[in-house]
Scaffold this motif. Structure first.
Motif, PDB file in Angstrom:
ATOM      1  N   PRO A 185       0.791  -1.247  -0.181  1.00 61.07           N
ATOM      2  CA  PRO A 185       0.122  -0.202  -0.144  1.00 61.07           C
ATOM      3  C   PRO A 185       0.896   1.235   0.119  1.00 61.07           C
ATOM      4  N   GLY A 186       2.021   1.266   0.813  1.00 61.48           N
ATOM      5  CA  GLY A 186       2.724   2.477   0.489  1.00 61.48           C
ATOM      6  C   GLY A 186       3.420   2.705  -0.715  1.00 61.48           C
ATOM      7  N   ASP A 187       3.203   1.962  -1.584  1.00 59.73           N
ATOM      8  CA  ASP A 187       3.700   2.269  -3.029  1.00 59.73           C
ATOM      9  C   ASP A 187       2.510   3.193  -3.871  1.00 59.73           C
ATOM     10  N   LEU A 188       1.280   2.883  -3.385  1.00 61.37           N
ATOM     11  CA  LEU A 188       0.385   3.481  -4.162  1.00 61.37           C
ATOM     12  C   LEU A 188       0.449   5.165  -3.993  1.00 61.37           C
ATOM     13  N   PRO A 189       0.234   5.910  -5.089  1.00 59.80           N
ATOM     14  CA  PRO A 189      -0.069   7.258  -5.107  1.00 59.80           C
ATOM     15  C   PRO A 189      -1.477   7.659  -4.348  1.00 59.80           C
ATOM     16  N   LYS A 190      -1.260   7.610  -3.115  1.00 57.88           N
ATOM     17  CA  LYS A 190      -2.656   7.818  -2.378  1.00 57.88           C
ATOM     18  C   LYS A 190      -3.418   9.311  -2.614  1.00 57.88           C
ATOM     19  N   GLU A 191      -2.386  10.183  -3.190  1.00 54.48           N
ATOM     20  CA  GLU A 191      -2.867  11.672  -3.286  1.00 54.48           C
ATOM     21  C   GLU A 191      -3.920  11.578  -4.514  1.00 54.48           C
ATOM     22  N   LYS A 192      -3.725  10.498  -5.153  1.00 55.06           N
ATOM     23  CA  LYS A 192      -4.593  10.224  -6.610  1.00 55.06           C
ATOM     24  C   LYS A 192      -5.687   9.075  -6.468  1.00 55.06           C
ATOM     25  N   ALA A 193      -6.026   8.858  -4.970  1.00 58.12           N
ATOM     26  CA  ALA A 193      -7.196   7.574  -4.737  1.00 58.12           C
ATOM     27  C   ALA A 193      -8.376   7.866  -5.577  1.00 58.12           C
ATOM     28  N   ASP A 194      -8.842   9.065  -5.698  1.00 57.48           N
ATOM     29  CA  ASP A 194     -10.228   9.289  -6.286  1.00 57.48           C
ATOM     30  C   ASP A 194     -10.138   8.806  -8.039  1.00 57.48           C
ATOM     31  N   SER A 195      -8.940   8.882  -8.403  1.00 63.22           N
ATOM     32  CA  SER A 195      -8.725   8.585  -9.832  1.00 63.22           C
ATOM     33  C   SER A 195      -8.990   6.996 -10.180  1.00 63.22           C
ATOM     34  N   PHE A 196      -8.517   6.194  -9.229  1.00 59.69           N
ATOM     35  CA  PHE A 196      -8.776   4.659  -9.180  1.00 59.69           C
ATOM     36  C   PHE A 196     -10.155   4.326  -9.168  1.00 59.69           C
ATOM     37  N   PHE A 197     -10.425   3.488  -9.918  1.00 59.19           N
ATOM     38  CA  PHE A 197     -11.774   2.686 -10.100  1.00 59.19           C
ATOM     39  C   PHE A 197     -11.848   1.694  -9.079  1.00 59.19           C
ATOM     40  N   HIS A 198     -10.724   0.797  -9.058  1.00 54.30           N
ATOM     41  CA  HIS A 198     -10.868  -0.247  -8.239  1.00 54.30           C
ATOM     42  C   HIS A 198      -9.354  -0.558  -7.639  1.00 54.30           C
ATOM     43  N   PHE A 199      -9.215  -0.877  -6.214  1.00 55.34           N
ATOM     44  CA  PHE A 199      -8.175  -1.362  -5.756  1.00 55.34           C
ATOM     45  C   PHE A 199      -8.661  -2.964  -5.622  1.00 55.34           C
ATOM     46  N   PHE A 200      -7.698  -3.950  -6.312  1.00 55.76           N
ATOM     47  CA  PHE A 200      -7.432  -5.108  -5.900  1.00 55.76           C
ATOM     48  C   PHE A 200      -6.317  -5.430  -5.030  1.00 55.76           C
ATOM     49  N   ASP A 249      -2.701  -1.564   5.849  1.00 56.46           N
ATOM     50  CA  ASP A 249      -3.258  -0.194   5.844  1.00 56.46           C
ATOM     51  C   ASP A 249      -4.814   0.049   5.700  1.00 56.46           C
ATOM     52  N   VAL A 250      -5.157  -0.663   7.071  1.00 52.13           N
ATOM     53  CA  VAL A 250      -6.783  -0.637   7.049  1.00 52.13           C
ATOM     54  C   VAL A 250      -7.276   0.564   6.849  1.00 52.13           C
ATOM     55  N   PRO A 251      -7.107   1.870   7.372  1.00 48.59           N
ATOM     56  CA  PRO A 251      -7.682   2.933   7.405  1.00 48.59           C
ATOM     57  C   PRO A 251      -7.720   3.581   5.957  1.00 48.59           C
ATOM     58  N   PHE A 252      -6.867   3.321   4.992  1.00 48.64           N
ATOM     59  CA  PHE A 252      -7.170   3.857   3.629  1.00 48.64           C
ATOM     60  C   PHE A 252      -8.164   2.959   2.829  1.00 48.64           C
ATOM     61  N   PHE A 253      -7.979   1.707   2.978  1.00 48.02           N
ATOM     62  CA  PHE A 253      -8.915   0.786   2.587  1.00 48.02           C
ATOM     63  C   PHE A 253     -10.351   0.743   2.846  1.00 48.02           C
ATOM     64  N   ARG A 254     -10.279   0.956   4.196  1.00 45.30           N
ATOM     65  CA  ARG A 254     -11.864   1.359   4.707  1.00 45.30           C
ATOM     66  C   ARG A 254     -12.386   2.467   4.267  1.00 45.30           C
ATOM     67  N   GLN A 255     -11.575   3.542   3.965  1.00 42.43           N
ATOM     68  CA  GLN A 255     -12.102   4.703   3.555  1.00 42.43           C
ATOM     69  C   GLN A 255     -12.573   4.743   1.890  1.00 42.43           C
ATOM     70  N   ASN A 256     -11.758   3.584   1.265  1.00 36.63           N
ATOM     71  CA  ASN A 256     -12.174   3.635  -0.216  1.00 36.63           C
ATOM     72  C   ASN A 256     -12.696   2.045  -0.227  1.00 36.63           C
ATOM     73  N   ARG A 257     -13.689   1.675   0.782  1.00 39.96           N
ATOM     74  CA  ARG A 257     -14.045   0.113   0.568  1.00 39.96           C
ATOM     75  C   ARG A 257     -15.198  -0.039  -0.490  1.00 39.96           C
ATOM     76  N   HIS A 258     -15.722   1.004  -1.007  1.00 39.74           N
ATOM     77  CA  HIS A 258     -16.682   0.888  -2.011  1.00 39.74           C
ATOM     78  C   HIS A 258     -16.203   0.466  -3.215  1.00 39.74           C
ATOM     79  N   LYS A 259     -14.754   0.413  -3.368  1.00 41.26           N
ATOM     80  CA  LYS A 259     -14.104   0.222  -4.586  1.00 41.26           C
ATOM     81  C   LYS A 259     -12.747  -0.603  -4.405  1.00 41.26           C
ATOM     82  N   THR A 260     -12.802  -1.283  -3.011  1.00 46.08           N
ATOM     83  CA  THR A 260     -11.856  -2.034  -2.573  1.00 46.08           C
ATOM     84  C   THR A 260     -12.180  -3.574  -2.814  1.00 46.08           C
TER      85      THR A 260
END
Length: 210
Positions: A45-60, A69-80
């Motif tokens: 997860p540390g390699d992800l450009p998290k500042e651009k999270a909104d531009s990703f459609f899915h995180f597999f 990194d539970v907090p980040f993926f919980r925040q984006n759980r609708h597309k994780t």
């Protein structure tokens, strides 16, 4: 956000797992379903450009990536989508969408399409995989199949074997084999997983039926 010239930007898909071979295999499957998608493979997860999270459609992601990194993926759980091994593990992760990777490719594609429809139902419209496949120009765009070939295709995609298809359509096994040969030659598609995407995107079968 639309492209300045009016064409939508291709969706970005992130695959987050330390198993490089598994990540590459998943990339190939997703690439066949979403030909225009921009795929990025990240070891952690540390390699992800998290500042651009909104531009990703899915995180597999792998369960290990989720733990990291539970907090980040919980925040984006609708597309994780958490890639799990076995139904028992999937049941433990009911907070997130889960995909059991210990299944044949055909079943994995079906699961992906169902999951895509469920995870984006609240947004309305078709799953992105469907929209991407519809937008991809190909010789298969034309409705080249006969009504009987479409029937056979629907049953193949629904998981029926040749003999079951013959029984349901009241035709001989040889006839079913001939129809399957004809439709694969017309479409230029041989794998059941690719036929599944074709059938769903052309409205020949709904995601709920596969």
């Amino acid at each position: 956000m639309p492209h300045p010239q009016g064409n939508p930007l291709p969706p970005q898909i992130a695959i987050v797992m330390s198993d490089t071979l598994a990540a590459l295999g998943l990339s190939q499957i997703i690439g066949r379903m979403m030909p225009r998608a921009r795929l990025g493979v990240y070891a952690a997860p540390g390699d992800l450009p998290k500042e651009k999270a909104d531009s990703f459609f899915h995180f597999f992601i792998s369960p290990e990536a989720l733990t990291a990194d539970v907090p980040f993926f919980r925040q984006n759980r609708h597309k994780t989508i958490v890639l799990v091994r076995g139904e028992a593990v999937a049941q433990l992760l009911d907070t997130f969408h889960c995909l059991n990777v210990c299944r044949p490719e055909e079943a994995l594609v079906r699961d992906f399409l169902r999951l895509a429809e469920r995870s984006h139902a609240a947004r309305g419209g078709k799953p992105q995989a469907v929209r991407e496949a519809e937008a991809e120009p190909s010789a298969a765009q034309a409705d080249v199949l006969t009504p009987r070939e479409r029937e056979v295709l629907r049953l193949v995609v629904a998981g029926f074997i040749n003999k079951e298809i013959a029984d349901r359509l009241a035709v001989s096994l040889t006839t079913v084999i001939s129809h399957r040969k004809n439709l694969t030659e017309k479409l230029g598609i041989k794998s059941v997983s690719a036929l599944t995407v074709y059938a769903v995107t052309r409205g020949l079968i709904s995601v709920d039926e596969i």
